[in-house]
Design a protein around this motif. Structure first.
Motif, PDB file in Angstrom:
ATOM      1  N   SER A 246       0.833  -1.199   0.000  1.00 31.03           N
ATOM      2  CA  SER A 246       0.000   0.000   0.000  1.00 31.03           C
ATOM      3  C   SER A 246       0.870   1.252   0.000  1.00 31.03           C
ATOM      4  O   SER A 246       2.091   1.179   0.146  1.00 31.03           O
ATOM      5  CB  SER A 246      -0.898   0.011   1.242  1.00 31.03           C
ATOM      6  N   ASP A 247       0.219   2.395  -0.144  1.00 37.45           N
ATOM      7  CA  ASP A 247       0.939   3.672  -0.058  1.00 37.45           C
ATOM      8  C   ASP A 247       1.613   3.821   1.302  1.00 37.45           C
ATOM      9  O   ASP A 247       2.702   4.385   1.409  1.00 37.45           O
ATOM     10  CB  ASP A 247      -0.029   4.842  -0.271  1.00 37.45           C
ATOM     11  N   PHE A 248       0.965   3.308   2.359  1.00 30.80           N
ATOM     12  CA  PHE A 248       1.524   3.426   3.714  1.00 30.80           C
ATOM     13  C   PHE A 248       2.817   2.620   3.834  1.00 30.80           C
ATOM     14  O   PHE A 248       3.789   3.060   4.441  1.00 30.80           O
ATOM     15  CB  PHE A 248       0.516   2.937   4.757  1.00 30.80           C
ATOM     16  N   ASP A 249       2.820   1.429   3.248  1.00 35.05           N
ATOM     17  CA  ASP A 249       4.002   0.562   3.294  1.00 35.05           C
ATOM     18  C   ASP A 249       5.166   1.208   2.552  1.00 35.05           C
ATOM     19  O   ASP A 249       6.298   1.216   3.041  1.00 35.05           O
ATOM     20  CB  ASP A 249       3.696  -0.796   2.657  1.00 35.05           C
ATOM     21  N   ILE A 250       4.878   1.756   1.394  1.00 37.11           N
ATOM     22  CA  ILE A 250       5.925   2.367   0.576  1.00 37.11           C
ATOM     23  C   ILE A 250       6.481   3.607   1.265  1.00 37.11           C
ATOM     24  O   ILE A 250       7.695   3.837   1.287  1.00 37.11           O
ATOM     25  CB  ILE A 250       5.376   2.704  -0.820  1.00 37.11           C
ATOM     26  N   SER A 251       5.586   4.399   1.860  1.00 41.55           N
ATOM     27  CA  SER A 251       6.010   5.614   2.557  1.00 41.55           C
ATOM     28  C   SER A 251       6.934   5.282   3.720  1.00 41.55           C
ATOM     29  O   SER A 251       7.993   5.897   3.890  1.00 41.55           O
ATOM     30  CB  SER A 251       4.784   6.375   3.063  1.00 41.55           C
ATOM     31  N   PHE A 252       6.540   4.276   4.538  1.00 44.09           N
ATOM     32  CA  PHE A 252       7.403   3.910   5.665  1.00 44.09           C
ATOM     33  C   PHE A 252       8.720   3.292   5.201  1.00 44.09           C
ATOM     34  O   PHE A 252       9.778   3.572   5.761  1.00 44.09           O
ATOM     35  CB  PHE A 252       6.692   2.934   6.599  1.00 44.09           C
ATOM     36  N   ASP A 253       8.638   2.443   4.181  1.00 44.82           N
ATOM     37  CA  ASP A 253       9.845   1.775   3.690  1.00 44.82           C
ATOM     38  C   ASP A 253      10.928   2.786   3.312  1.00 44.82           C
ATOM     39  O   ASP A 253      12.114   2.578   3.585  1.00 44.82           O
ATOM     40  CB  ASP A 253       9.498   0.896   2.491  1.00 44.82           C
ATOM     41  N   LYS A 254      10.530   3.876   2.727  1.00 43.56           N
ATOM     42  CA  LYS A 254      11.492   4.910   2.324  1.00 43.56           C
ATOM     43  C   LYS A 254      12.192   5.533   3.531  1.00 43.56           C
ATOM     44  O   LYS A 254      13.325   6.008   3.422  1.00 43.56           O
ATOM     45  CB  LYS A 254      10.784   5.994   1.515  1.00 43.56           C
ATOM     46  N   LYS A 255      11.532   5.534   4.688  1.00 48.16           N
ATOM     47  CA  LYS A 255      12.096   6.129   5.901  1.00 48.16           C
ATOM     48  C   LYS A 255      12.883   5.118   6.732  1.00 48.16           C
ATOM     49  O   LYS A 255      13.554   5.498   7.695  1.00 48.16           O
ATOM     50  CB  LYS A 255      10.973   6.688   6.774  1.00 48.16           C
ATOM     51  N   CYS A 268       3.972  -6.751   8.311  1.00 50.56           N
ATOM     52  CA  CYS A 268       3.188  -7.268   9.437  1.00 50.56           C
ATOM     53  C   CYS A 268       3.941  -7.684  10.694  1.00 50.56           C
ATOM     54  O   CYS A 268       3.298  -8.135  11.636  1.00 50.56           O
ATOM     55  CB  CYS A 268       2.346  -8.448   8.972  1.00 50.56           C
ATOM     56  N   SER A 269       5.249  -7.569  10.784  1.00 48.39           N
ATOM     57  CA  SER A 269       5.918  -7.982  12.026  1.00 48.39           C
ATOM     58  C   SER A 269       5.878  -6.858  13.066  1.00 48.39           C
ATOM     59  O   SER A 269       5.563  -5.706  12.750  1.00 48.39           O
ATOM     60  CB  SER A 269       7.360  -8.400  11.750  1.00 48.39           C
ATOM     61  N   GLY A 270       6.215  -7.218  14.298  1.00 52.38           N
ATOM     62  CA  GLY A 270       6.072  -6.294  15.412  1.00 52.38           C
ATOM     63  C   GLY A 270       6.885  -5.023  15.308  1.00 52.38           C
ATOM     64  O   GLY A 270       6.472  -3.962  15.784  1.00 52.38           O
ATOM     65  N   ALA A 271       8.045  -5.102  14.692  1.00 52.85           N
ATOM     66  CA  ALA A 271       8.891  -3.919  14.574  1.00 52.85           C
ATOM     67  C   ALA A 271       8.291  -2.872  13.654  1.00 52.85           C
ATOM     68  O   ALA A 271       8.626  -1.686  13.738  1.00 52.85           O
ATOM     69  CB  ALA A 271      10.279  -4.314  14.063  1.00 52.85           C
ATOM     70  N   TYR A 272       7.383  -3.304  12.773  1.00 52.96           N
ATOM     71  CA  TYR A 272       6.903  -2.415  11.714  1.00 52.96           C
ATOM     72  C   TYR A 272       5.406  -2.137  11.728  1.00 52.96           C
ATOM     73  O   TYR A 272       4.954  -1.157  11.131  1.00 52.96           O
ATOM     74  CB  TYR A 272       7.288  -3.006  10.342  1.00 52.96           C
ATOM     75  N   MET A 273       4.614  -2.963  12.381  1.00 51.21           N
ATOM     76  CA  MET A 273       3.175  -2.774  12.331  1.00 51.21           C
ATOM     77  C   MET A 273       2.763  -1.425  12.922  1.00 51.21           C
ATOM     78  O   MET A 273       1.868  -0.747  12.398  1.00 51.21           O
ATOM     79  CB  MET A 273       2.450  -3.916  13.048  1.00 51.21           C
ATOM     80  N   GLY A 274       3.419  -1.015  14.008  1.00 53.63           N
ATOM     81  CA  GLY A 274       3.125   0.286  14.610  1.00 53.63           C
ATOM     82  C   GLY A 274       3.430   1.447  13.672  1.00 53.63           C
ATOM     83  O   GLY A 274       2.571   2.320  13.457  1.00 53.63           O
ATOM     84  N   PRO A 275       4.637   1.497  13.098  1.00 55.15           N
ATOM     85  CA  PRO A 275       4.945   2.573  12.142  1.00 55.15           C
ATOM     86  C   PRO A 275       4.020   2.609  10.928  1.00 55.15           C
ATOM     87  O   PRO A 275       3.670   3.684  10.442  1.00 55.15           O
ATOM     88  CB  PRO A 275       6.389   2.263  11.736  1.00 55.15           C
ATOM     89  N   ILE A 276       3.613   1.421  10.417  1.00 60.27           N
ATOM     90  CA  ILE A 276       2.671   1.397   9.295  1.00 60.27           C
ATOM     91  C   ILE A 276       1.319   1.952   9.747  1.00 60.27           C
ATOM     92  O   ILE A 276       0.669   2.706   9.019  1.00 60.27           O
ATOM     93  CB  ILE A 276       2.499  -0.037   8.740  1.00 60.27           C
ATOM     94  N   ALA A 277       0.899   1.587  10.958  1.00 60.50           N
ATOM     95  CA  ALA A 277      -0.344   2.126  11.510  1.00 60.50           C
ATOM     96  C   ALA A 277      -0.265   3.644  11.638  1.00 60.50           C
ATOM     97  O   ALA A 277      -1.239   4.356  11.359  1.00 60.50           O
ATOM     98  CB  ALA A 277      -0.638   1.489  12.870  1.00 60.50           C
ATOM     99  N   PHE A 278       0.888   4.136  12.049  1.00 63.91           N
ATOM    100  CA  PHE A 278       1.083   5.585  12.156  1.00 63.91           C
ATOM    101  C   PHE A 278       0.888   6.258  10.799  1.00 63.91           C
ATOM    102  O   PHE A 278       0.214   7.293  10.689  1.00 63.91           O
ATOM    103  CB  PHE A 278       2.489   5.880  12.692  1.00 63.91           C
ATOM    104  N   GLU A 279       1.471   5.671   9.744  1.00 63.36           N
ATOM    105  CA  GLU A 279       1.307   6.222   8.397  1.00 63.36           C
ATOM    106  C   GLU A 279      -0.168   6.254   8.004  1.00 63.36           C
ATOM    107  O   GLU A 279      -0.648   7.246   7.447  1.00 63.36           O
ATOM    108  CB  GLU A 279       2.092   5.377   7.377  1.00 63.36           C
ATOM    109  N   ALA A 280      -0.885   5.174   8.309  1.00 60.31           N
ATOM    110  CA  ALA A 280      -2.291   5.076   7.926  1.00 60.31           C
ATOM    111  C   ALA A 280      -3.164   6.038   8.727  1.00 60.31           C
ATOM    112  O   ALA A 280      -4.027   6.727   8.167  1.00 60.31           O
ATOM    113  CB  ALA A 280      -2.782   3.637   8.114  1.00 60.31           C
ATOM    114  N   VAL A 281      -2.941   6.106  10.030  1.00 57.98           N
ATOM    115  CA  VAL A 281      -3.768   6.950  10.899  1.00 57.98           C
ATOM    116  C   VAL A 281      -3.561   8.436  10.594  1.00 57.98           C
ATOM    117  O   VAL A 281      -4.526   9.203  10.516  1.00 57.98           O
ATOM    118  CB  VAL A 281      -3.469   6.646  12.383  1.00 57.98           C
ATOM    119  N   THR A 282      -2.326   8.837  10.419  1.00 57.69           N
ATOM    120  CA  THR A 282      -2.071  10.254  10.126  1.00 57.69           C
ATOM    121  C   THR A 282      -2.624  10.641   8.758  1.00 57.69           C
ATOM    122  O   THR A 282      -3.150  11.739   8.580  1.00 57.69           O
ATOM    123  CB  THR A 282      -0.567  10.577  10.214  1.00 57.69           C
TER     124      THR A 282
END
Length: 429
Positions: A246-255, A268-282
């Motif tokens: 998704s756009d959220f995954d790509i956005s976080f991956d770049k960071k 979907c792993s624990g290290a990344y699910m929170g940051p992906i959620a942050f991208e989606a929520v914001t």
């Protein structure tokens, strides 16, 4: 699903209910390519090891477990009947998590962490939860770090030899032998060593869904794969890259620390699910999915962890969580439903990805063809067992994909101290 959420996720290329069988077939193709020596997303690392034919007895081994966050070390002793005991257990931070380390600093920090075990055994089982190319002598060459560990000089090194060298410099006198294992291999070995009473299994799978994500299974020798004897294969499933993002995954991956690496793990792993959620929520806040005051409040978030999103999913109306307290302060109308379904979509995707990985491993093993001798899947990791409804959903999908559709049988188990005991067994193979 709430229509606003469905429209928002669709607009950002987030597939809410991805077809698991399509992912399974893509993974099986990728696994076959890797085993055949052709380029693949997953590394499909040969371990040159199988579960021992009889219980380990009368030996001691130093065990190291270098995970995504924690570094654990202890001494495991097997008595004459093969019963293990764990002593001198210590836990500290994984080197390279808090700051970037040089190669020397990395191994010096490990040596310091092992000071309490100096010369207590000549055998070391080293569970190293990162992509490592295992050698026939048991050593391993680090392919690359994942989970945001920062020690680039270590990549390409023989981990066992470098550790032996560092320990000698720190005053160790015994002639050491280090056996490198991935945590999924340790999980598999633990499952094979401690089956449920009265059960017989046709094969074994190890699966980790915690800070990171990976799997291991036993591949039967086949003329299709040159010079491959029956052995445990470490799949490095977190690196699988033939999956929609998704756009959220790509956005976080770049960071992230290493863009473009660990695509499946970052979904979907624990290290990344929170940051992906942050991208989606914001993003949802900026696009007015929430009421005006809540959107403004959520725009002030600077981060979100898996624990924080999971706390909300388990108890959305509790004010004891970060998101729950924000919601109690200013949520209106259907804000609770929108946020819940947005976060739950990430969890649902995690469960589907996990089910796809496990299904591919069971199918590739070629076993589990009769109900009385299923494939034993030992699962480990807080993301699997504690994240909102992940375990229940995975089991349901496995029942559908493996049992109902393919006539393949499985049994999911867990064991206390599984990684520690599996690593001890591997350290003495």
């Amino acid at each position: 699903m709430n229509r606003k959420v469905a429209a928002f996720l669709g607009r950002h290329n987030f597939s809410i209910h991805q077809d698991i069988n399509s992912i399974v077939e893509a993974m099986l193709f990728d696994m076959n390519e890797g085993l055949s020596g052709r380029p693949s997303g997953e590394d499909m690392i040969r371990t040159y090891a199988n579960p021992p034919s009889q219980a380990t007895a009368g030996k001691s081994v130093i065990v190291i477990d270098a995970g995504g966050t924690n570094f654990r070390s202890c001494l495991v002793t097997f008595d004459s009947n093969g019963n293990p005991s764990i002593d001198f257990m210590e836990k500290t931070r994984m080197p390279g998590v808090d700051r970037e380390l040089s190669k020397k600093e990395f191994f010096d920090q490990i040596s310091a962490n092992l000071e309490h075990l100096k010369d207590k055994s000549s055998s070391i089982g080293f569970c190293f939860s990162y992509p490592v190319d295992i050698q026939e002598d048991g050593d391993g060459v680090l392919i690359n770090f994942t989970k945001e560990v920062k020690a680039p000089e270590v990549e390409g090194s023989h981990i066992g030899k470098e550790l032996e060298k560092a320990l000698k410099e720190h005053g160790w006198k015994n002639k050491l032998h280090v056996s490198m294992l991935n945590d999924t291999v340790s999980a598999l070995l633990a499952g094979a060593a401690d089956p449920d009473e009265g059960m017989k299994y046709s094969s074994y799978v190890g699966f980790i869904l915690g800070t990171g994500m990976n799997s291991a299974y036993i591949q039967t020798a086949s003329p299709e794969y040159k010079n491959l004897k029956t052995q445990i294969i470490n799949c490095e499933s977190g690196k699988f890259d033939k999956v929609a993002r998704s756009d959220f995954d790509i956005s976080f991956d770049k960071k992230s620390e290493k863009p473009g690496i660990g695509i499946m793990e970052k979904l979907c792993s624990g290290a990344y699910m929170g940051p992906i959620a942050f991208e989606a929520v914001t993003a949802a806040g900026k696009e007015n999915l929430f009421s005006e005051k809540l959107s403004e409040k959520l725009s002030q978030l600077d981060s979100l962890t898996q624990i924080e999103m999971d706390s909300f999913l388990h108890a959305p109306y509790s004010t004891n969580s970060k998101l729950g307290s924000i919601m109690a302060e200013c949520a209106k109308d259907d804000d609770y439903d929108v946020l819940f379904q947005l976060l739950d979509a990430l969890v649902e995707r995690c469960a589907r990805m996990a089910a796809a990985i496990l299904s591919a491993c069971v199918i590739k093993s070629g076993e589990g063809k009769t109900a009385d001798k299923p494939v034993c899947i030992l699962c480990n990791g807080t993301s699997f067992f504690k994240t909102y409804k992940v375990r229940q959903r995975v089991l349901g999908y496995l029942e559908e994909i493996l049992v109902k559709e393919r006539g393949l049988y499985f049994d999911v188990i867990s064991r206390e101290n599984d990684i520690t005991l599996g690593t001890a067994i591997g350290g003495l193979l």
